[in-house]
Write a protein that holds these residues in place. Structure first.
Motif, PDB file in Angstrom:
ATOM      1  N   GLN A 182       0.940  -1.061  -0.090  1.00 23.34           N
ATOM      2  CA  GLN A 182      -0.082  -0.012  -0.138  1.00 23.34           C
ATOM      3  C   GLN A 182       0.882   1.223  -0.051  1.00 23.34           C
ATOM      4  OE1 GLN A 182      -2.571  -1.517   3.498  1.00 23.34           O
ATOM      5  NE2 GLN A 182      -4.064   0.016   2.307  1.00 23.34           N
ATOM      6  N   GLN A 185       2.244   1.817  -3.335  1.00 23.03           N
ATOM      7  CA  GLN A 185       1.167   2.642  -4.257  1.00 23.03           C
ATOM      8  C   GLN A 185       0.852   3.907  -4.036  1.00 23.03           C
ATOM      9  OE1 GLN A 185      -2.089  -0.419  -3.853  1.00 23.03           O
ATOM     10  NE2 GLN A 185      -1.592  -1.448  -5.918  1.00 23.03           N
ATOM     11  N   SER A 186       0.731   4.337  -2.745  1.00 22.55           N
ATOM     12  CA  SER A 186       0.558   5.524  -2.366  1.00 22.55           C
ATOM     13  C   SER A 186       1.570   6.556  -2.280  1.00 22.55           C
ATOM     14  CB  SER A 186      -0.275   5.826  -0.925  1.00 22.55           C
ATOM     15  OG  SER A 186       0.670   5.365  -0.059  1.00 22.55           O
TER      16      SER A 186
END
Length: 283
Positions: A182, A185-186
């Motif tokens: 995550q 991705q962020s």
């Protein structure tokens, strides 16, 4: 402070403040003491830092008096954190732990909980370290800081494994992997991208996927070139992983990256030492 006598600062401030100081004057005094503590820390002056802290106790007492409320809590906590960090660097872990525990009550931030966990871990206080990690996880989750939460869970995995708690360790590592992905991705800035890739690399290494970890670290080095801190951390981690795996080629690549990327001489010492260890293992 400017004349090289930071420990004298409280003695000058106490008479000027009196028993009922102006709130702004008290806040400014705490900032001056913080400046003095930072000056002591820059030269690793442990005794001077302790003396400064003790001498400032009357001012801290004013800041923590009931009538002051919680206005000055973060400033007082910052002073205790700084002295705790100085004591940690000097190897005085018991003293550091006490100061850092007090600091978390006034300003429970990630930086303080992280250092406290490291100190508790070195002291062999596994339950205490796990408790500090739990607070790091909570704070990271509140801020949606995926990298920080993943890093805390990696340490949780290591400690739970050390304590023989296989299921708890596995749960922490599974969660760390999800958060690391995550975080990648962020990530928007090169700093965030480099940290996210480095965190993912560590998780993959712990899962036994060294090839994936090496690829992630390579990406961390590339994205970290825009920031000296991230670049250095990524190259050091590459070297550390090479040492763990006994990978001579990877160790040499890390040293070359350090030289071409302008890693500080004090950090190059670690890289060179680790490379020599691998070379001895191979011959």
């Amino acid at each position: 402070v400017e004349y090289g006598m930071p420990e004298a600062v409280p003695h000058l401030l106490i008479p000027a403040l009196g028993k009922n100081p102006n709130p702004d004057a008290l806040g400014f005094s705490l900032e001056l003491i913080e400046h003095a503590m930072l000056a002591c820390g820059q030269v690793s002056e442990v005794n001077g830092s302790r003396q400064l802290y003790l001498s400032a106790n009357p001012i801290l007492a004013l800041a923590e008096a009931p009538r002051a409320g919680t206005r000055y809590q973060p400033k007082v906590a910052r002073l205790r954190f700084l002295l705790g960090a100085i004591e940690t660097r000097a190897g005085n872990l018991a003293e550091a732990a006490g100061l850092l525990q007090l600091a978390t009550k006034g300003e429970p931030n990630l930086e303080t909980w992280s250092l406290l966990m490291q100190v508790q871990r070195q002291l062999g206080d596994v339950p205490g370290a796990l408790g500090s990690l739990a607070r790091q996880v909570e704070l990271s989750r509140e801020k949606a800081n995926y990298a920080a939460e993943a890093e805390a869970l990696i340490s949780t995995f290591e400690l739970e494994q050390q304590a023989g708690q296989a299921q708890a360790a596995a749960t922490a590592l599974d969660r760390a992997l999800k958060l690391a992905l995550q975080g990648r991705q962020s990530a928007r800035t090169p700093v965030e991208q480099s940290r996210a890739e480095r965190t993912l690399a560590r998780v993959l290494e712990l899962f036994g996927n060294r090839a994936g970890a090496v690829r992630a670290l390579s990406r961390a080095v590339e994205t970290g070139r825009a920031d000296s801190g991230q670049f250095t951390s990524s190259v050091l981690e590459s070297s550390r992983m090479a040492l763990t795996a006994g990978d001579l080629n990877a160790g040499r690549v890390a040293v070359r990256e350090a030289k071409s990327g302008g890693v500080a001489p004090e950090d190059e010492v670690y890289l060179g030492t680790w490379l020599r260890i691998i070379e001895r293992q191979k011959h």
